[in-house]
Design an enzyme around this catalytic site. Structure first.
Site, PDB file in Angstrom:
ATOM      1  N   TYR A  28       0.399  -1.231   0.102  1.00  0.00           N
ATOM      2  CA  TYR A  28      -0.128   0.078   0.102  1.00  0.00           C
ATOM      3  C   TYR A  28       0.802   1.379  -0.026  1.00  0.00           C
ATOM      4  O   TYR A  28       1.654   1.414   1.006  1.00  0.00           O
ATOM      5  CB  TYR A  28      -0.901  -0.070   1.417  1.00  0.00           C
ATOM      6  N   LYS A  57       7.610   8.141   0.107  1.00  0.00           N
ATOM      7  CA  LYS A  57       7.953   8.681   1.531  1.00  0.00           C
ATOM      8  C   LYS A  57       9.285   8.295   1.665  1.00  0.00           C
ATOM      9  O   LYS A  57      10.119   8.967   2.424  1.00  0.00           O
ATOM     10  CB  LYS A  57       7.089   8.234   2.492  1.00  0.00           C
ATOM     11  N   HIS A  82       7.418  17.661   3.337  1.00  0.00           N
ATOM     12  CA  HIS A  82       6.147  17.354   3.119  1.00  0.00           C
ATOM     13  C   HIS A  82       5.304  18.544   2.734  1.00  0.00           C
ATOM     14  O   HIS A  82       4.592  18.869   3.595  1.00  0.00           O
ATOM     15  CB  HIS A  82       5.833  16.559   4.356  1.00  0.00           C
ATOM     16  N   CYS A  95      -4.559  16.483   5.649  1.00  0.00           N
ATOM     17  CA  CYS A  95      -5.030  17.868   6.473  1.00  0.00           C
ATOM     18  C   CYS A  95      -5.018  18.772   5.329  1.00  0.00           C
ATOM     19  O   CYS A  95      -4.963  20.085   5.638  1.00  0.00           O
ATOM     20  CB  CYS A  95      -3.803  18.259   7.523  1.00  0.00           C
ATOM     21  N   ASP A 135       2.157  16.925  -2.436  1.00  0.00           N
ATOM     22  CA  ASP A 135       2.660  16.214  -1.359  1.00  0.00           C
ATOM     23  C   ASP A 135       4.090  16.524  -0.924  1.00  0.00           C
ATOM     24  O   ASP A 135       4.535  16.499   0.221  1.00  0.00           O
ATOM     25  CB  ASP A 135       2.442  14.796  -1.400  1.00  0.00           C
ATOM     26  N   ARG A 154      -7.734   5.867  -1.739  1.00  0.00           N
ATOM     27  CA  ARG A 154      -6.969   6.840  -2.408  1.00  0.00           C
ATOM     28  C   ARG A 154      -7.151   6.796  -3.847  1.00  0.00           C
ATOM     29  O   ARG A 154      -7.599   5.719  -4.470  1.00  0.00           O
ATOM     30  CB  ARG A 154      -5.544   6.910  -2.301  1.00  0.00           C
TER      31      ARG A 154
HETATM   32  P1  GTP Z   1      -1.673  13.296   2.392  1.00  0.00           P
HETATM   33  O1  GTP Z   1      -1.740  12.838   0.812  1.00  0.00           O
HETATM   34  O2  GTP Z   1      -2.191  12.187   3.334  1.00  0.00           O
HETATM   35  O3  GTP Z   1      -0.321  13.784   2.609  1.00  0.00           O
HETATM   36  O4  GTP Z   1      -2.492  14.517   2.677  1.00  0.00           O
HETATM   37  P2  GTP Z   1      -3.283  16.027   2.176  1.00  0.00           P
HETATM   38  O5  GTP Z   1      -2.503  17.052   2.938  1.00  0.00           O
HETATM   39  O6  GTP Z   1      -2.771  16.039   0.684  1.00  0.00           O
HETATM   40  O7  GTP Z   1      -4.688  15.641   2.221  1.00  0.00           O
HETATM   41  P3  GTP Z   1      -5.947  16.329   1.401  1.00  0.00           P
HETATM   42  O8  GTP Z   1      -5.755  17.547   1.001  1.00  0.00           O
HETATM   43  O9  GTP Z   1      -6.332  15.071   0.529  1.00  0.00           O
HETATM   44  O10 GTP Z   1      -6.910  16.143   2.782  1.00  0.00           O
HETATM   45  C1  GTP Z   1      -8.180  15.449   2.851  1.00  0.00           C
HETATM   46  C2  GTP Z   1      -9.143  15.950   3.920  1.00  0.00           C
HETATM   47  O11 GTP Z   1      -8.927  17.261   4.418  1.00  0.00           O
HETATM   48  C3  GTP Z   1     -10.398  15.582   3.433  1.00  0.00           C
HETATM   49  O12 GTP Z   1     -11.090  15.356   4.561  1.00  0.00           O
HETATM   50  C4  GTP Z   1     -10.891  17.245   3.068  1.00  0.00           C
HETATM   51  O13 GTP Z   1     -12.347  17.139   3.170  1.00  0.00           O
HETATM   52  C5  GTP Z   1     -10.090  17.813   4.267  1.00  0.00           C
HETATM   53  N1  GTP Z   1      -9.757  19.222   4.045  1.00  0.00           N
HETATM   54  C6  GTP Z   1      -9.166  19.958   3.120  1.00  0.00           C
HETATM   55  N2  GTP Z   1      -9.110  21.141   3.003  1.00  0.00           N
HETATM   56  C7  GTP Z   1     -10.162  21.741   3.982  1.00  0.00           C
HETATM   57  C8  GTP Z   1     -10.572  22.766   4.399  1.00  0.00           C
HETATM   58  O14 GTP Z   1     -10.399  23.775   3.838  1.00  0.00           O
HETATM   59  N3  GTP Z   1     -11.683  22.647   5.426  1.00  0.00           N
HETATM   60  C9  GTP Z   1     -12.157  21.568   5.883  1.00  0.00           C
HETATM   61  N4  GTP Z   1     -12.877  21.699   6.920  1.00  0.00           N
HETATM   62  N5  GTP Z   1     -11.424  20.511   5.606  1.00  0.00           N
HETATM   63  C10 GTP Z   1     -10.542  20.562   4.610  1.00  0.00           C
HETATM   64  C1  SPV Z   2       0.625  10.434   3.418  1.00  0.00           C
HETATM   65  O1  SPV Z   2       0.243   9.506   4.307  1.00  0.00           O
HETATM   66  O2  SPV Z   2       1.294  11.412   3.800  1.00  0.00           O
HETATM   67  C2  SPV Z   2       0.532  10.172   2.270  1.00  0.00           C
HETATM   68  C3  SPV Z   2       0.115   8.855   1.980  1.00  0.00           C
HETATM   69  O3  SPV Z   2       0.825  11.242   1.336  1.00  0.00           O
HETATM   70  S1  SPV Z   2       1.017   7.799   1.679  1.00  0.00           S
HETATM   71  O4  SPV Z   2       1.686   7.912   0.433  1.00  0.00           O
HETATM   72  O5  SPV Z   2       0.659   6.435   1.582  1.00  0.00           O
HETATM   73  O6  SPV Z   2       2.210   7.786   2.685  1.00  0.00           O
HETATM   74 MN    MN Z   3       1.527  12.820   2.316  1.00  0.00          MN
END
Ligand code: GTP
Ligand code: SPV
Ligand code: MN
Length: 609
Positions: free
Chosen positions: A218, A227, A247, A271, A294, A386
């Site tokens: 995964y 990562k 990151h 986040c 990312d 994902r």
């Molecule tokens: P990784 O790929 O895991 O590193 O994460 P990422 O930081 O790219 O995460 P991503 O942008 O996909 O975050 C997804 C989550 O954050 C979802 O549950 C979204 O709904 C939530 N989210 C993103 N932006 C906002 C925002 O501005 N407000 C709120 N309330 N939720 C948000």
């Molecule tokens: C994270 O967990 O921050 C990701 C997904 O971007 S993974 O590549 O599975 O770590």
């Molecule tokens: Mn990430």
């Protein structure tokens, strides 16, 4: 194994492939060229074995669904190891293993682990092939799912292999799902759609720049360019060579006055990096383009700027929460040629996940292949489900192939915080900015083991990804002041603050452009700020909230700095920073003391007052 007919004459690559094959005992070794024909052959093979389910070509052309084993759905931080020679070099936030002992253990675990399978050799480049910031790697893997994912996520294949000329540095990465099809006495067993092993190792040797991953198929556990290489190994290279592997998302903003800014932002996993990187502004005249979602590699450039590239070539993004109202850019990007993992399947052969639409379909097949209705107890898609998609399909992608990178004007730090952290605050200088990064806490998400929602310290959103002692990492960040003439301005942001009733105070998503607007106006020296103990926030009226449905009370709460709860946060930070002992930089300790002083001083701690 015969090496005649191999597509490279690089002796170090050939020797390593030969040795790895001798250890893991695959039936066959296949060198990947990254071609469409290879992709088509492997996806067809995975459809035949049940690893991939083809989606309805009318609804989702060229796309597939994969369902992982239920125990192989996210990163495994408890089985992630940093095997530096000295334990102190791994630091208190990493699982350290003595390198020779770990090597011996891994030799045992990998022995014969590819029996009955094909070993694929996957040459790849992180960053444009041959670029000054780019790096080469070779992954061997017994997972065709990993091969096709690496093709999307990196510059994989013949071009990367051609760049691997004799003597060129490259990172070796060994991956096995840990599910041999033939045992030690020659008995065969049937394959399963998602082979993996309960025993997992995500192991890194920072000094010899090697990666060994076992037992998981995964994401970050298995796509080793991401990562393992681009963060854990690259952060060590960056420490040694004076750059940064972070990151972070990277985006380009164009203001209504046509002024261009480049921003990088570090938020912990799930986040909001993908969302911000693909933001569709609600304010007229603003334009946001995507460079990365990312990972950022950033280097001090000869022109005095800090220049960033996104070393990846695709997005492995969180599906749940991605919808037409929250991230329309991503929804457009996902129309075709996507591999979805652990999302739900609709009755007409398409995909669905929580947050895609307001109303769930009446019937689905959930991520584990079970019938699902809105009355079912759990979610239809796994919370860490994902999509894997080429960045070229992102309608807002820009500068991905710009080998020298883009100059970063501002760095944003953030996390999921229901309290304390204001919507936006600017650091007074680089030192306070580094302190802001070091002070990030965030509520745990489903991207790794742990209790979802629990607050944990996650400095720079890098605790799972720094390949060395984070105290040295903080010092490295501070030292950039000496290397970069035009240092980026630093801000902290928080889209996740909630009211007493639990609802989000800020609408987020496209409306985050209002915060970006204030940040860019600050960069241009055109917006006013008010000093608070935790940074400079917009003066009343400076944040453009025209047409926004946020009450004045909520707006005020978004910027409230509550003394008692902030003093508790300072105490928690002090205790956390104490883990780093003597190596923790005195300058950051000074910022913590200054924060405590400003929170309690009668003038609000404003030394200029
Ligand atoms: P990784 O790929 O895991 O590193 O994460 P990422 O930081 O790219 O995460 P991503 O942008 O996909 O975050 C997804 C989550 O954050 C979802 O549950 C979204 O709904 C939530 N989210 C993103 N932006 C906002 C925002 O501005 N407000 C709120 N309330 N939720 C948000
Ligand atoms: C994270 O967990 O921050 C990701 C997904 O971007 S993974 O590549 O599975 O770590
Ligand atoms: Mn990430």
């Amino acid at each position: 194994m015969s090496l005649s007919g191999t597509p490279t004459s690089n002796t170090s690559v050939l020797r390593w492939v030969r040795e790895t094959a001798a250890l893991t005992e695959p039936d066959e070794v296949v060198w990947c060229d990254g071609s469409q024909a290879e992709h088509d052959r492997l996806t067809a093979q995975m459809v035949a074995t049940g690893t991939l389910i083809p989606l309805n070509p009318e609804r989702r052309p060229g796309s597939f669904l994969a369902r992982s084993a239920p125990g192989d759905v996210a990163r495994v931080e408890s089985r992630t190891f940093i095997a530096s020679r000295r334990q102190a070099d791994a630091g208190p936030t990493n699982n350290w293993r003595e390198p020779e002992a770990l090597r011996e253990e891994l030799n045992g675990v990998f022995a014969g682990c590819m029996r009955g399978r094909t070993m694929y050799v996957v040459p790849f480049s992180m960053g444009p092939v041959g670029g000054p910031i780019s790096q080469l790697g070779v992954q061997v893997t017994d997972s065709p799912y990993v091969v096709v994912s690496m093709r999307t996520m990196t510059r994989m294949g013949a071009q990367a292999l051609a760049a691997l000329t004799e003597g060129t540095p490259w990172v070796p990465a060994v991956h096995s799902v840990g599910f041999p099809l033939v045992d030690t006495i020659g008995r065969a067993r049937a394959d399963v759609p998602w082979p993996c092993n309960d025993l997992k190792y995500i192991a890194h040797f920072p000094e010899s720049r090697e990666i060994w991953s076992y037992g998981s198929g995964y994401g970050g556990n298995a796509l080793l360019g991401k990562k393992c290489f681009a963060l854990r190994i690259a952060s060590v290279m960056a420490r040694d060579e004076g750059w940064l592997a972070e990151h972070m998302l990277v985006l380009k903003v164009t203001s209504p006055q046509q002024r261009v800014f480049h921003l990088a932002a570090a938020f912990p996993s799930a986040c909001g990096k993908t969302n911000l990187a693909m933001l569709r502004p609600t304010l007229p005249g603003w334009r946001v383009e995507t460079i990365g979602d990312d990972i950022a590699w950033m280097r001090p450039a000869p022109d005095g700027t800090l220049r960033a590239i996104n070393p990846e070539a695709g997005f492995f993004g969180v599906a749940p929460g991605t919808g037409w109202s929250t991230n329309p850019t991503a929804m457009e990007m996902l129309r075709e040629n996507v591999i979805f993992t652990n999302v739900a399947l609709t009755d007409d052969g398409d995909v669905w996940w929580e947050g895609m639409t307001d109303e769930p379909p009446a019937h689905l097949v959930d991520w584990q292949g079970r019938d699902w209705t809105p009355d079912s107890p759990g979610p239809a898609a796994h919370p860490n489900a994902r999509f894997t998609v080429s960045a070229a399909q992102c309608p807002t992608i820009t500068d991905l192939d710009e080998p020298a990178g883009v100059p970063i004007d501002a760095i944003l730090f953030g996390g999921r915080r229901r309290t304390n952290v204001p919507l936006v605050a600017q650091a007074g200088d680089w030192g306070q900015g580094v302190f802001m990064g070091a002070a990030i806490s965030s509520e745990q998400t489903a991207t790794a083991e742990g209790t979802v929602g629990q607050l944990r310290h996650d400095p720079f959103a890098m605790t799972p990804f720094a390949g060395y002692d984070m105290a040295d990492y903080f010092a490295h960040w501070l030292s950039l002041r000496e290397e970069v003439q035009h240092l980026p301005q630093v801000f902290s942001v928080n889209w996740f603050r909630r009211g007493d009733d639990g609802r989000f105070l800020w609408p987020g998503f496209g409306e985050n452009c209002r915060v970006i607007d204030w940040i860019c106006r600050r960069l241009a020296g055109q917006a006013e700020a008010l000093r608070t103990p935790v940074g400079d926030v917009p003066v009343p009226g400076a944040l453009d909230v025209e047409g926004l449905d946020v009450s004045p009370a909520d707006l005020a709460e978004l910027f409230t700095v509550d003394t008692a709860s902030w003093l508790a946060e300072v105490d928690a930070l002090e205790e956390y920073f104490a883990r780093f002992g003597e190596k923790f930089p005195a300058e950051l300790r000074g910022h913590l003391d200054l924060l405590r002083y400003r929170l309690t001083a009668p003038t609000g701690g404003d030394l200029d007052a």
